[in-house]
Structures are given as C-alpha cells and as structure tokens.
Design an enzyme around this catalytic site. Sequence first.
Site, PDB file in Angstrom:
ATOM      1  N   THR D  18      17.008   0.424   6.743  1.00 56.87           N
ATOM      2  CA  THR D  18      18.340   0.736   6.212  1.00 56.87           C
ATOM      3  C   THR D  18      18.952   1.933   6.927  1.00 56.87           C
ATOM      4  O   THR D  18      20.162   1.962   7.196  1.00 56.87           O
ATOM      5  CB  THR D  18      18.256   1.022   4.699  1.00 56.87           C
ATOM      6  OG1 THR D  18      17.753  -0.151   4.044  1.00 56.87           O
ATOM      7  CG2 THR D  18      19.616   1.344   4.118  1.00 56.87           C
ATOM      8  N   ILE D  19      18.152   2.921   7.254  1.00 55.16           N
ATOM      9  CA  ILE D  19      18.662   4.124   7.918  1.00 55.16           C
ATOM     10  C   ILE D  19      19.454   3.775   9.182  1.00 55.16           C
ATOM     11  O   ILE D  19      20.407   4.471   9.538  1.00 55.16           O
ATOM     12  CB  ILE D  19      17.484   5.093   8.257  1.00 55.16           C
ATOM     13  CG1 ILE D  19      18.021   6.472   8.657  1.00 55.16           C
ATOM     14  CG2 ILE D  19      16.574   4.540   9.327  1.00 55.16           C
ATOM     15  CD1 ILE D  19      16.933   7.530   8.811  1.00 55.16           C
TER      16      ILE D  19
END
Lengths: 167, 167, 167, 167
Positions: D18-19
Amino acid sequence: MSNINDEHKIQLIVTGGTIDSFYDTDQCTTVCHDETAIPDFLAKFANITADEYELFEACMKDSREISNEDIQEVSNAIINSKSSRHIVTHGTFTLFESARTLMAMLPDNHGQVIVFTGAMWPLVGFSPNDAGFNLGSAFVAARLATPGVYIAFNGKLYLPTDQEGLH
Amino acid sequence: MSNINDEHKIQLIVTGGTIDSFYDTDQCTTVCHDETAIPDFLAKFANITADEYELFEACMKDSREISNEDIQEVSNAIINSKSSRHIVTHGTFTLFESARTLMAMLPDNHGQVIVFTGAMWPLVGFSPNDAGFNLGSAFVAARLATPGVYIAFNGKLYLPTDQEGLH
Amino acid sequence: MSNINDEHKIQLIVTGGTIDSFYDTDQCTTVCHDETAIPDFLAKFANITADEYELFEACMKDSREISNEDIQEVSNAIINSKSSRHIVTHGTFTLFESARTLMAMLPDNHGQVIVFTGAMWPLVGFSPNDAGFNLGSAFVAARLATPGVYIAFNGKLYLPTDQEGLH
Amino acid sequence: MSNINDEHKIQLIVTGGTIDSFYDTDQCTTVCHDETAIPDFLAKFANITADEYELFEACMKDSREISNEDIQEVSNAIINSKSSRHIVTHGTFTLFESARTLMAMLPDNHGQVIVFTGAMWPLVGFSPNDAGFNLGSAFVAARLATPGVYIAFNGKLYLPTDQEGLH
C-alpha cells in the site's frame, strides 16, 4: 451523447495566480508554476484531454503583477480563437479588476462567453483546496452561460462589476 | 451583487457514493462517511455556509446499493423543497441509472433543475481528486441550467439517457 | 511485544513552526495553528493515542519569534517530565539555534534524549509533505538514540552544532 | 557535519505494498505503482537524492502475493549490497511474516541492519497518510539500530516475532 455540451472547444487561457501555484518553501508562500499545472490535472482527474480544448498561456503571474499588456494578450487570444467559450484562470487579488479591464477592451457585441476563475488554495499540493471546485464550475459556466464576462467563484457566477476584490 | 445567482437556495441532496467516502484501511476500499463530509468542505473551502442551501441526507450508500426507495426519497425531497434547484450527490456506478429512475418518478412539467454529480476520488483525504471539480460544476449547473435532470461530470453536463454508466 | 520500544512514555513538546501550521489565504503564507494539530494526526494515522505520550505545548510560534524564554520553558518541561525521551517540534528557521540554546540551558549529564524536528511543509493540508516523514523519524530517534540533543530532519540525525540553519 | 549519519549508503529495497500504491478508480482499491514512487518523494520532499542510497526493486506486489522467491530476492540483494543498512518497503498484510522469512534465510551473524516498513495509506495521493511517517522512521531506524531485522511502524520498532500481522 446529447448536444448539451457545446460542440465547439473551450479555450482555456491561463495567467497564473494561486490556482496555478505551488508552495515555495524558501519564500514560505505560493509561487506560480513555470508552466501551468492545469492540463495535467484535467487529463488525469477529469478525463479532459488536450485535444478537447485550446490552451493559451498568456503569462504565469501573481495577479498583483498582471499588467494591462497581459490582459491585452488575453483579449487578443479570445479574438483570435476559433472558440466562442473561454475560461481565464487568474489570481484572486485582481480577478474582478482584470475582468473589468478585459470587458472594456473587447468590442461591443463580442458574442463570447468568458469565465474568469481562480482560487485561494492551489490546485496541486494542497488538500483540500477550492481550485478544483472553482475550475469545475468555470467549465460548466463556460458551456451554459450566455455571452458575457463572468467570474466563477465559490459555486456562484459574478459579474465583473459585482465586487472590488476577493481579499 | 448582481442577480445572476438565483436568489432561491439550492437544495443539496446527498446519497453517499465515492464523492462522500473515506479510504477504509481494513477493507482497502472507499466507504461512505457515516455523515456527509460535503457541508464541512463547502463552509471551509468555498465559503458556502449552511444557511445558503437546504441539506437533505437521503442515505449514505455505495451507488450499487441504492434502491428505488432511496430514489423515491430523493424525489419526495425535491417535491417538498422550497427550492427549484437541486444537486444530488451520488455514487458513480449507477449515477445515470438513478437519474433516469428519478426522471420517471417526477411529474411532467416539474419545473425543477436537478443536477446529479459524483466522483471517482473522494472529496476529502485524496489529493488531487475530481470530487471538488465535479461538485463545483454541479453548483453552477444548478444555477444556470433550464429545468431538467442532468449529470455534471468531468466538466460537462449530460442527460440521463446519454450513458449507461461511468465504470 | 519485545521491549525494543522503551517502556517510558515519550514527551512531545510542541512549539509551533511550519510543521504545525496551516496555509492562511489572507496572508498567503503558513501560520501556526492555535492549537497543535499533531495529536490528532498521531491518533488517526499512526495509532498513537494521547495516553501513550506526554504532551506539552510550550508555544505556537514561527521559529523566528521563538525567544530564550520559550526555550527555557522547553527546558523546564524536560526537567520536570517523568520521561527521559523527548521530541520537540519547532520551526525550521532557527531549529539548530534553539537546539544549541537548549543544550546550553540543560545541566551536564542530563541523561535525556532530546530530538528536535520540523518541516518545510505542514503536516495537514499539504500533500505530499515532509512533516510526517520528519515526525516519524523523530519518534524512532527518540526511542533509539543515546542521551543527547539531536535534530531529526530529512531522514538523518544531526547534532545542534552541525548546521547554522535550514533556510 | 558530524558522523552521526553512517557514512555508508542505505540500501532501499522496494517490494510494493500500500505504501507504494495509488487508488485505482476502476477496482476501487489501492494498486501498486508499476514503478516505485518512493525515490521521487525522497528527492522532492526529503532532499534525499538517488546518489545517497542504493535502490533495489525486488517486485511491486500486494503483500498477499509476495512469495518466498520474492523474499529470497530481497535476501540476495542484502547479501550482495555494499551497504550494511537496509530498508525494505512492503505491504502490511504479511509484513511481519516476510520479516520472519527473511530472518530465517539470512546467515547467522549477518551483521546487517534491516528495517521493514509499510503503510495503511499510500505515500502519494492520500492526505494525510502514514506512509511518510513510517518511511521517515525507517530511515532513522536503519541509521541507529544495531544489527538485526526490525519492523518500523507507527513510530515504534518491532521484532519480526512481535506480531502476527497488522490487519
């Protein structure tokens, strides 16, 4: 698709202003991009590609530095455009004043729809901001309004004589 | 100020949708706020305070869960409103379908301006997004359009019959 | 859980600075919040709740207005704290200078870990920004560093004597 | 400058998560960038240029799709690097599991500092987010920690055996 959306392209004239600025960490204030950031936003977030509108970059200036020559350039761009529907992005300090200056430069019965807009917060890098909101309102105003010079701001449509300024 | 901006209040009817959602980190998708986030944005960023419009929260749903009952509630809210200009925020999946459903529910010659809008990215927490852009365009469309049901999206105004959907 | 994370609470001392500011549309520059916005960010985005750290608001000032009295208050807060690990959020203009001033005020062998940090872009309303990056680095620095006064900035740890300033 | 900041470059190994994702409007969820967006952020917002660290892109995957082969590649990259300090960006679902897998692959007494990190909200396009916060904390952890495998998350440093997961 219906013909609600005028088949003629909109002309987008950019002059700078906070709407088209970034936060400069040295000066601790917003500074105009070297090149307008609006087309990139329109393409990525509103699916409005470059072939859908005519782009004209008159200047990239804080509105307090906009000269009559700059507005003359805007006026010329409008006169020379194939489009009869125009959006002018502009700084907020002199937004109404520039609209009045332009109105005085244009011939009577110019038959053009001209919508000025601007923002208090830049379009990119600020979240949330009013730049997208005002820009979106200008697009619909340019499509729906009758010939004249308007300011689209805060979800409303103003006439150049309505206000002195926004600050 | 000039009377370009209709003196009657706009009615803002919210139904949920991505425009009024946040990113849920557990579900890894956007989920509607419990309560609409639009008034807070309008007050802080577009200087549109609560007394300037009528707010009606029909529901807060992903548009794939919108039922005919929900649209009936939207229809009732429109009929019962003192305003003749209405914005309906709605999810994008069934935006055009709901506009058609509403159109069929309304009496002929309803005389109302009804502008649906929505977004692919939420109004808050996403930067940049199309939510502000579309919402701003809906405000000006609600003020300028002639009576009818429209969809304001990507800087254009559509008719309910123009498209099947946006996804 | 392992005991890598020091069981003692961290003390978070806020003094203002760009990191804890918003963009003021009248002044066209960043201005400190009346009240720190950092705890709200920590709770919502880093799952660090108020009971996990000691909060002390020394002042909310642009660093060019920080006085020796303000730093004295920071020093007193550190001395009076039950924690031996401290983060000081501060404006960037005088970040290194204030760290040196504090160092001179503290007794020798103070045994405290003190990590100053700040940012060029505010934590909220600016996207992307360095505020979260620097704040996160300060938390880990406060946990891992040996006693001393440090500046956490741009992913590095500096000593107060390393630089004159950041602008 | 003092020698607090280890003279050796940090190795930044990206695996996706997700980062390093964007919000995909079709799938209504976050999807890994084709190419990591982290170096651009580091250059523009943390003044950390490409020559300051070694970049290795192992894969760009949702952590639920990370295989032992992917972790083997991470392990090989660490072994073959000139740096002894490593950051691994990774999805949150299997962050602790991958850290344990890597730990089992590395030789005893590897002498390396390895800091995994990730985020619940992506680094770009989400405002606010925890991605910058966690990434900043990983940089300082990589500089200060003693050899070992760690997870930097929410301002704390964890051991791979501390938790099963983050969801």
